[in-house]
Design a protein around this motif. Structure first.
Motif, short mmCIF file in Angstrom:
data_model
loop_
_atom_site.label_atom_id
_atom_site.label_comp_id
_atom_site.label_asym_id
_atom_site.label_seq_id
_atom_site.Cartn_x
_atom_site.Cartn_y
_atom_site.Cartn_z
N ASN A 29 0.79 -1.23 0.00
CA ASN A 29 0.00 0.00 0.00
C ASN A 29 0.82 1.28 0.00
O ASN A 29 0.28 2.37 0.04
CB ASN A 29 -1.04 -0.01 1.13
N THR A 30 2.15 1.16 -0.05
CA THR A 30 2.95 2.37 -0.28
C THR A 30 3.11 2.63 -1.78
O THR A 30 3.54 3.71 -2.16
CB THR A 30 4.37 2.25 0.29
N THR A 31 2.79 1.65 -2.62
CA THR A 31 3.16 1.79 -4.03
C THR A 31 2.18 2.68 -4.80
O THR A 31 1.06 2.90 -4.37
CB THR A 31 3.21 0.43 -4.73
N THR A 32 2.66 3.15 -5.93
CA THR A 32 1.86 4.02 -6.79
C THR A 32 1.67 3.31 -8.14
O THR A 32 2.02 2.15 -8.30
CB THR A 32 2.57 5.35 -7.04
N ILE A 60 3.32 3.55 -10.72
CA ILE A 60 4.57 3.11 -11.33
C ILE A 60 4.82 1.64 -11.08
O ILE A 60 5.20 0.89 -11.98
CB ILE A 60 5.73 3.96 -10.77
N ARG A 85 2.67 -0.59 -10.66
CA ARG A 85 1.70 -1.44 -11.37
C ARG A 85 2.01 -1.54 -12.86
O ARG A 85 1.64 -2.54 -13.48
CB ARG A 85 0.30 -0.89 -11.17
N ASP A 114 9.75 2.20 -5.12
CA ASP A 114 8.37 2.61 -4.87
C ASP A 114 7.78 1.92 -3.65
O ASP A 114 6.89 2.45 -2.99
CB ASP A 114 7.53 2.27 -6.12
N THR A 115 8.29 0.72 -3.33
CA THR A 115 7.72 0.00 -2.21
C THR A 115 8.19 0.56 -0.87
O THR A 115 7.59 0.29 0.15
CB THR A 115 8.15 -1.47 -2.25
#
Lengths: 640, 306
Positions: B58-61, B63, B65, B117-118
């Motif tokens: 849940n920190t990822t954006t 990018i 994905r 990103d993580t």
């Protein structure tokens, strides 16, 4: 030509308006950015028309006006870049300067902004050494005032002083060089004798503006000190005036020498590699970007050096193509570097922080700014799909094509480009991901909001051109360079590079197709299954905190360690005492290597020597009159 | 007929690439005295992963994905530019290897930023190392290709490959040997094999490539496995084309030679992996610099000859 002159005169006129009419008016910022936007749009249109119709657009012909000014291909190309950047920067400034407007009147700022643009037009148009230097100095002073916008801060004062000194020194070299290469009416004329001397004077004089190593010291000082839009304008296009100057100088001086080509090539290689190594170590985003300007000036110089050497080896078409690469990279760098400075300015304004390691997680709060920064980062690292790759590819192409038995320089340029590319990728992966991704490090992101729509519009314009040149290199290259030189456009090389560029577009379309297929496949699969959200995997350790994330410093550390022979950072290590060491701290700072080891000691020495002679200017007026009298006497005696 | 061949080539590349890691694993198992995994294990793995759901951090954006599909797409495209045996690739032009290198660089860029990103410190570590090693590996690759281009007088991959022949080996054996050596080292580094990175390791602190994909799961992980298999195919092709220079004009025979060359490369990678330990992370740059000096030596030999 008329359109371009008109638009530059609008800038001059607007500068005067700021001096007089606007000084009492409150909404100065909005009016000025609108004027500047439309004036530059007109100029951009004029330059586009001039570039595609070449000369047909100028009603003022054969008048005396043209003995001092001219608009040839080279000026036109740089004007195009200039106006493009000014369009974006002025629309960006409307929002960016709003906060500043609450504190103080912006008349003076905008006056200098307009004068800076006007003087750059003047530099690009003038054909006369005297006028050129006049505009050159005007450019130096107006940009100096823009850098000093925040003049109460100590570091801004230091930066301003360094910048002023660099400008002054550069102008002295230019005066010396022009005295060798102009006729009695100060018009540019090919040098009769001493062309190598003139070349080196030009190189130093223009180099102080362009900022290649070791003449770069003002760049990493002035850019962090200046407001974001000023840095964008200065780094995007003003330092390119140095490149323009070097190109003009080369066209005045003949015959070219092998040593010139090698000098330019080696300067380019050193600047590009050292520039990116210094950039990697920076903690401040604007300093990092400033060092990347040095790197990219280095790449442009590599292309120019290659052009000269290829010409001397007899590869005429490849030499022309190499100069095309230098020009295109100038335009490309103007686009993505301004974009980077503008998005960095947005981040700094929204968060109030310029230290990379304190930011983080901003992509959630400012998705569009993050996108623009990502585009520019990928472009400056020379990655495909974007404009940076096109110009770097041409340099590679020229090097590989000219790989005959005695052209060692092509090997150097290929190696320098590949090392620089990989280092720039590391550096921008660091800058982008630490600023925008992960969780917020020290910054509180609750109050951060996306920047204003005018700022985003300014950035969107430049991103558009970056993608346009990147994805459709064939059309942009043909449009920009079909008038460059008949030697090139009628050659085999031109057809081959055009063919390659069509293949590029095809490859990109295929890649996008594959990407779409994979995305579609995944969507198809995942819609049948579940998508879960969970915390980042932390190896079973459940008390994860944003503090344990990798920072920019830790990301770059292996490379900085490796290159510490060239650029040792100054670090203070904590002393660990006792069995239970308490709170401790560690800090490391990148050093301004050239400033500290080369410039500062010599400046200190010069100060000491100067104090020897301080008795000469004791402040006694009668003494000064005596000096004047004595020097006049000496002159008379010498003439007799 | 030509078009069918081109199409067939593309299909073979895209479907055969996951065999190479299988070969490496079988060689390692042989050295370890085990029976080992099925040679087609990666296909089963990818199939299994494609039938699973995804867990996103849940920190990822966004990018994170798009990174995995984009990486797979970029690798596929780079593979299609590569010539197949003696045949030209789908796209072939002067300086196409530059585009291949930069497409792979873009995919590396995406991998690095998706790892960052993580916000995981382990993935940051891997990302930092990946960025660092590329700085040393890329010049080696370019230096080797420069020398090859100089020997053959060509500037496209297809041109270079088609000029390579047994006769060239007779004339330039030392130079070609050094090039093979340096390209092989680059291949091991870029595809994260021993001695640079151990795909079997399970300690996050010491991993490079595997640690960067810790948070990828399901189809995304499958795509990343696929992308790295294709990358191995691309870089292996350079070595394979030199060690098994083509000498017939028959499509099937050439293809067979080409693929068996790749198999030899995979077997040698497996042998290296079995007999060597991983070098310490701090030694990796030195290792790559050694490869760089080998590449420079090849260039110097070639220049002195000509």
């Amino acid at each position: 030509m008329a359109i371009i002159i008109a638009s530059s005169l609008i800038f001059l006129f607007a500068a005067f308006l700021n001096l007089s009419v606007f000084s009492k008016y409150r909404k100065v910022n909005f009016i000025n950015s609108v004027i500047s936007f439309f004036a530059s749009l007109i100029g951009f249109g004029g330059a586009l028309a001039e570039l595609s119709y070449g000369g047909k657009f100028s009603p003022i012909n054969n008048s005396s006006f043209l003995t001092y000014f001219r608009l040839d291909y080279v000026s036109c190309f740089f004007l195009l870049a200039l106006y493009l950047i000014v369009v974006a920067v002025s629309i960006y400034g409307n929002d960016y300067l709003k906060k500043m407007e609450e504190k103080k009147q912006l008349n003076f700022f905008w006056m200098n902004f307009h004068i800076l643009v006007f003087s750059m037009c003047g530099v690009l148009l003038s054909k006369n050494a005297f006028l050129f230097l006049l505009f050159w100095e005007l450019m130096a002073f107006s940009s100096f005032f823009l850098v000093m916008t925040d003049h109460k801060k100590k570091e801004v004062q230091k930066a301003g002083l360094i910048y002023l000194c660099a400008n002054g020194a550069g102008a002295l070299f230019l005066i010396a060089a022009f005295s060798l290469t102009s006729d009695s009416y100060f018009n540019f004329a090919p040098a009769m004798s001493g062309s190598t001397l003139a070349f080196f004077f030009f190189l130093v004089g223009f180099g102080l503006k362009a900022g290649f190593i070791p003449l770069h010291i003002w760049l990493p000082e002035a850019h962090p000190a200046a407001p974001g839009n000023v840095s964008a304008l200065m780094s995007g296009i003003m330092i390119k005036m140095g490149i323009y100057g070097i190109f003009r100088a080369l066209s005045l001086l003949s015959p070219w020498q092998q040593s010139w080509g090698w000098t330019i090539l080696l300067i380019g290689i050193i600047s590009s590699i050292l520039g990116v190594i210094f950039a990697l170590a920076q903690h401040n985003i604007k300093k990092l970007l400033a060092y990347h300007s040095i790197e990219n000036i280095g790449i442009i110089m590599i292309a120019m050096g290659l052009g000269i050497l290829l010409n001397l080896k007899g590869f005429n078409e490849l030499s022309m193509l190499s100069f095309c690469a230098a020009f295109l990279h100038t335009l490309n760098h103007a686009i993505f570097k301004s974009l980077l400075f503008m998005s960095a300015g947005s981040v700094m304004q929204a968060s109030g922080i310029g230290e990379i390691d304190e930011l983080g997680g901003l992509a959630r709060k400012m998705p569009q700014t993050a996108f623009f920064f990502l585009i520019a980062s990928a472009a400056i690292s020379g990655l495909p799909f974007l404009n940076g790759f096109v110009s770097e590819f041409i340099i590679y192409y020229c090097s590989f094509k000219a790989l005959s038995s005695d052209s060692l320089f092509t090997v150097f340029s290929v190696l320098a480009l590949s090392i620089t590319g990989a280092l720039a990728l590391a550096c921008f992966a660091k800058a982008f991901s630490v600023m925008f991704l992960g969780s917020p490090r020290k910054i509180k992101t609750e109050s951060v909001v996306e920047t204003g729509k005018y700022m985003r519009a300014g950035m969107a314009i430049l991103s558009f051109f970056s993608i346009l040149i990147g994805i459709l290199p064939y059309f942009s290259f043909n449009f920009l360079f079909s008038k460059f030189s008949p030697i090139l456009t009628e050659s085999h090389v031109w057809h081959e590079i055009s063919r390659i560029f069509i293949f590029f577009t095809g490859t990109y379309l295929c890649a996008i197709f594959f990407f779409a297929v994979f995305m579609f496949m995944r969507r198809k699969i995942v819609s049948e299954n579940r998508v879960d959200l969970a915390p980042t995997w932390d190896c079973g350790y459940l008390a994860s905190s944003p503090k344990i994330q990798y920072t920019g410093s830790s990301f770059a550390n292996p490379l900085i360690e490796f290159f510490s022979i060239i650029n040792p950072p100054s670090a203070s290590y904590p002393a660990i005492r006792g069995y239970f060491p308490s709170d401790n701290s560690y800090s490391s700072h990148p050093r301004a290597f050239f400033y500290e080891t080369l410039y500062k000691p010599s400046i200190d020495k010069m100060r000491k020597m100067a104090s020897f002679f301080s008795f000469i200017h004791g402040g006694n007026l009668r003494m000064y009159v005596l000096y004047i009298f004595l020097s006049l006497l000496a002159l008379i005696l010498w003439k007799i | 007929m030509e078009n069918i061949k081109l199409f067939l080539q593309a299909v073979i590349i895209l479907f055969a690439a996951p065999i190479l890691p299988g070969i490496i694993n079988r060689v390692k198992a042989f050295f370890g005295g085990r029976q080992g995994r099925n040679i087609f294990q990666l296909y089963f793995d990818i199939y299994k992963l494609f039938n699973k759901g995804i867990v996103y951090s849940n920190t990822t954006t966004l990018i994170f994905r798009i990174a995995a599909p984009a990486m797979a797409a970029l690798s596929c495209i780079a593979a299609l530019i590569m010539p197949f045996g003696g045949q030209s690739g789908l796209l072939s032009f002067s300086g196409d290897f530059i585009l291949i290198v930069y497409l792979l660089a873009l995919s590396r860029f995406l991998l690095i930023i998706s790892a960052m990103d993580t916000g995981s410190p382990f993935e940051g570590m891997g990302a930092s190392r990946e960025a660092q090693f590329a700085v040393f590996a890329e010049p080696v690759f370019f230096m080797s290709i420069l020398t090859l281009s100089k020997i053959t007088g060509e500037s496209s991959v297809h041109g270079i490959f088609s000029k390579l022949s047994p006769v060239l080996w007779v004339e330039n054996a030392p130079v070609l040997f050094l090039i093979v050596l340096s390209l092989f080292i680059v291949m091991l580094c870029e595809t994260s094999r021993v001695p640079f990175d151990d795909p079997d390791t399970h300690l996050e602190l010491t991993m490079i490539h595997e640690v960067m994909v810790l948070d990828n799961s399901g189809p995304d992980l499958g795509l990343i496995f696929y992308a790295s298999a294709i990358k191995l195919w691309i870089l292996g092709s350079f070595v394979s084309a030199i060690i098994m220079p083509r000498h017939s004009e028959i499509f099937w025979l050439d293809s067979l030679i080409y693929i068996s060359g790749l198999a030899i490369v995979a077997i040698s990678a497996g042998v290296v992996e079995s007999v060597m330990a991983r070098v310490r992370l701090l030694r990796v740059p030195q290792f790559l610099l050694a490869a760089f000096s080998v590449a420079i030596m090849a260039f110097v030999f070639q220049s002195l000859k000509g």
